[in-house]
Enzyme design. Structure first.
Site, PDB file in Angstrom:
ATOM      1  CG  ASP A   1      -0.254   0.043   2.528  1.00  0.00           C
ATOM      2  OD1 ASP A   1       0.965  -0.214   2.571  1.00  0.00           O
ATOM      3  OD2 ASP A   1      -0.924   0.340   3.533  1.00  0.00           O
ATOM      4  CD  GLU A   2       3.807   2.775   3.375  1.00  0.00           C
ATOM      5  OE1 GLU A   2       3.544   3.669   4.190  1.00  0.00           O
ATOM      6  OE2 GLU A   2       4.720   1.944   3.536  1.00  0.00           O
TER       7      GLU A   2
END
Length: 126
Positions: free
Chosen positions: A16-17
């Site tokens: 998620d990054e």
């Protein structure tokens, strides 16, 4: 995701990054405008809320994200630090909030008298 720039500008960090090296001012405007566009796109197309940290290197970007952006509703969860602003904006945060510092490293740094990011930045270590 590559509609905002070539894939070589995107470095996946985790599920998620990611890091995005922005150099498309002619297409999307300045980095703040680009960040807002990316954030709006992720929300409208995927339903994902996002926070964005902007910096002049990966460390600044991630530290800004973790310490400032994720808690800055008033700025739309977008914040920026630079080499010039990093001391004023970031040095006050606890060393445990520093990107890459886990519990064990926090204990090790505390034993050396390092409790904040600023302590680490100004430490006189051998």
């Amino acid at each position: 995701m590559n509609r905002f720039g070539p894939m070589e500008c995107i470095s996946i960090y985790s599920i998620d990054e990611f890091f995005y090296t922005y150099d498309s001012q002619s297409l999307f405007g300045d980095k703040l405008m680009a960040a807002k566009t990316i954030q709006k796109t992720l929300k409208s197309e995927l339903g994902l809320p996002t926070a964005i940290g902007i910096g002049q290197n990966y460390f600044q970007s991630m530290s800004c994200l973790d310490c400032i952006s994720k808690h800055s509703e008033e700025t739309g969860y977008i914040a920026e630090v630079t080499y010039e602003t990093f001391p004023d904006l970031m040095w006050k945060f606890p060393i445990r909030d520093c990107w890459g510092v886990g519990r064990q490293m926090e204990r090790n740094l505390n034993r050396l008298g390092i409790y904040t990011i600023g302590d680490l930045a100004t430490a006189n270590l051998p």
